[in-house]
Design a protein around this motif. Structure first.
Motif, PDB file in Angstrom:
ATOM      1  N   LEU A 164       0.853  -1.189   0.003  1.00  0.00           N
ATOM      2  CA  LEU A 164       0.037  -0.052  -0.084  1.00  0.00           C
ATOM      3  C   LEU A 164       0.741   1.298  -0.113  1.00  0.00           C
ATOM      4  CD1 LEU A 164      -2.756  -0.692   2.521  1.00  0.00           C
ATOM      5  CD2 LEU A 164      -3.009  -1.007   0.190  1.00  0.00           C
ATOM      6  N   THR A 165       1.971   1.187   0.802  1.00  0.00           N
ATOM      7  CA  THR A 165       2.897   2.251   0.668  1.00  0.00           C
ATOM      8  C   THR A 165       3.475   2.556  -0.608  1.00  0.00           C
ATOM      9  OG1 THR A 165       3.368   2.059   2.964  1.00  0.00           O
ATOM     10  CG2 THR A 165       4.965   3.491   1.634  1.00  0.00           C
ATOM     11  N   ASN A 166       3.871   1.511  -1.268  1.00  0.00           N
ATOM     12  CA  ASN A 166       4.536   1.460  -2.609  1.00  0.00           C
ATOM     13  C   ASN A 166       3.486   2.223  -3.523  1.00  0.00           C
ATOM     14  OD1 ASN A 166       6.986   0.383  -2.641  1.00  0.00           O
ATOM     15  ND2 ASN A 166       6.133  -1.772  -2.691  1.00  0.00           N
ATOM     16  N   ILE A 167       1.990   1.792  -3.420  1.00  0.00           N
ATOM     17  CA  ILE A 167       1.041   2.340  -4.502  1.00  0.00           C
ATOM     18  C   ILE A 167       0.965   3.704  -4.036  1.00  0.00           C
ATOM     19  CG2 ILE A 167      -1.428   2.164  -4.818  1.00  0.00           C
ATOM     20  CD1 ILE A 167      -1.118  -1.002  -4.208  1.00  0.00           C
ATOM     21  N   ALA A 177       8.508   9.890  -3.212  1.00  0.00           N
ATOM     22  CA  ALA A 177       9.364  10.314  -1.986  1.00  0.00           C
ATOM     23  C   ALA A 177      10.462   9.098  -1.879  1.00  0.00           C
ATOM     24  CB  ALA A 177       8.075   9.871  -1.051  1.00  0.00           C
ATOM     25  N   ARG A 178      11.510   9.707  -1.344  1.00  0.00           N
ATOM     26  CA  ARG A 178      12.370   8.824  -0.970  1.00  0.00           C
ATOM     27  C   ARG A 178      12.884   9.256   0.335  1.00  0.00           C
ATOM     28  NH1 ARG A 178      17.967  10.062  -1.091  1.00  0.00           N
ATOM     29  NH2 ARG A 178      19.552   8.356  -1.645  1.00  0.00           N
ATOM     30  N   GLY A 230       6.040   6.563   3.934  1.00  0.00           N
ATOM     31  CA  GLY A 230       4.681   7.417   3.963  1.00  0.00           C
ATOM     32  C   GLY A 230       4.826   8.782   4.782  1.00  0.00           C
ATOM     33  N   ARG A 231       5.863   8.783   5.538  1.00  0.00           N
ATOM     34  CA  ARG A 231       6.170  10.227   6.446  1.00  0.00           C
ATOM     35  C   ARG A 231       6.492  11.157   5.359  1.00  0.00           C
ATOM     36  NH1 ARG A 231       4.626   6.812   9.174  1.00  0.00           N
ATOM     37  NH2 ARG A 231       2.795   7.531   7.996  1.00  0.00           N
ATOM     38  N   GLU A 232       7.563  10.650   4.435  1.00  0.00           N
ATOM     39  CA  GLU A 232       8.212  11.694   3.352  1.00  0.00           C
ATOM     40  C   GLU A 232       6.851  12.067   2.435  1.00  0.00           C
ATOM     41  OE1 GLU A 232      11.178  12.954   2.890  1.00  0.00           O
ATOM     42  OE2 GLU A 232      11.563  12.123   4.809  1.00  0.00           O
TER      43      GLU A 232
END
Length: 357
Positions: free
Chosen positions: A176-179, A278-279, A263-265
């Motif tokens: 889900l984070t990847n998406i 995001a990285r 996710g925070r980024e």
């Protein structure tokens, strides 16, 4: 000695994969995922080597479908299914990843349902499948990521259903984070994973968004909803991490922390994952690796298995555990373990250089 199961062919105990094959698998994760590679440095050597082999096959499978010419992705999945069948039959294709996979499947009694679920998810990608609800999306994530979490758990020597359920939670959360991170990149490639029902609630027409993907408050709200769903699963996964062998916990917690930090980024960027990707900076990643050795002070109470991942947990229960994991992962004993440690030290030094100001 391995478990007796119709999934596995009878074959001599000697491994298919050579030292050169394992080096190729290690290079695959180093080049393919900086986050997973950083976390993997914390695994015990034998577990790390098996994890690299599993990652290499998963990476190759994903790339084979992504790189297939238009209209041939389905054929690429069929070829991967044939290669998986050969690995289970003890006749792997002539590839480092296939040889390593054949060894891993037999050594850890990995039920065929798990890697087949991964290939099913890739087949959904090949068909351009879209997902109506979050549950539908989680069913996809269960296949392409939950299955990998379950296989990694078996490689770490754990087959407990509760721990497997939490490993699947972690895999789904990562997907889900990847998406959430790749909304723009996916859209420009003609792919859409955001739940269609969510898009309708925001008044967004899917094909119009794909034709002209742009960041907007509405898309940002959907990205935030995905991250909220992932965060719940990250929290649930912590009790599973505590159930792993002590030497494996820091690596898995590191992967969990690094992915949650993605996710925070995204949040720091105003949930814009259309115009940017995001990285996690190297310095922050190094800090999370150090933090991974410390368990959370509080852990959520046990939760039921996600309905979307229950079939993976049930599949493991149906296959007997191996009576012992073969010692061939040591590939010759102390000399190889020393060489392996030298390689890991080099990789950690490279990570330190990356994180330096």
């Amino acid at each position: 000695m391995r478990a007796s199961s119709p999934d596995f062919a009878e074959r001599p105990p000697a491994p298919f994969a050579s030292g050169r094959d394992h080096a190729a698998c290690r290079a695959a994760i180093r080049q393919g995922s900086r986050s997973f590679h950083a976390a993997s440095l914390l695994l015990p050597p034998g577990t790390r080597r098996a994890a690299y082999g599993l990652y290499a096959f998963c990476r190759h499978s994903d790339d084979a479908v992504d790189e297939a010419r238009a209209g041939t992705s389905a054929a690429a999945v069929v070829r991967l299914q044939a290669r998986l069948a050969r690995a289970y039959a003890g006749d792997p294709a002539d590839s480092p990843a296939d040889r390593a996979l054949a060894d891993i499947l037999a050594a850890y009694a990995i039920p065929r349902t798990l890697p087949e679920a991964l290939l099913d998810g890739l087949a959904w990608d090949a068909r351009g499948r879209r997902y109506e609800t979050l549950s539908d999306l989680c069913a996809y994530a269960a296949r392409v990521a939950g299955s990998v979490g379950a296989m990694m758990t078996l490689i770490m020597g754990v087959r407990d259903p509760e721990i497997l359920a939490r490993a699947c939670d972690l895999g789904v959360a990562m997907q889900l984070t990847n998406i959430a991170r790749d909304v723009g990149e996916d859209a420009r490639a003609g792919r859409l994973y955001l739940p269609l029902r969510w898009l309708a609630e925001e008044g967004i027409e899917p094909d119009a968004f794909l034709a002209k993907p742009e960041a907007s408050p509405a898309i940002g709200r959907l990205v935030a909803r995905l991250l909220d769903a992932a965060e719940l699963l990250y929290a649930r996964s912590e009790s599973g991490i505590r159930g792993l062998p002590p030497g494996c916990r820091p690596a898995i917690r590191a992967a969990r922390l690094i992915y949650a930090e993605i996710g925070r980024e995204i949040e720091r960027a105003g949930h814009d994952s259309v115009s940017r990707r995001a990285r996690v900076p190297g310095r922050r990643k190094a800090a999370l690796l150090a933090r991974a050795a410390l368990p959370r002070a509080t852990v959520p109470a046990p939760a039921p298995c996600l309905p979307e991942t229950a079939f993976l947990v049930a599949a493991v229960s149906a296959v007997p555990a191996p009576t012992a994991v073969p010692g061939w992962w040591d590939l010759g004993g102390k000399v190889v373990r020393v060489l392996d440690m030298i390689e890991i030290l080099r990789e950690r030094e490279a990570l330190a250089r990356e994180s330096a100001p």
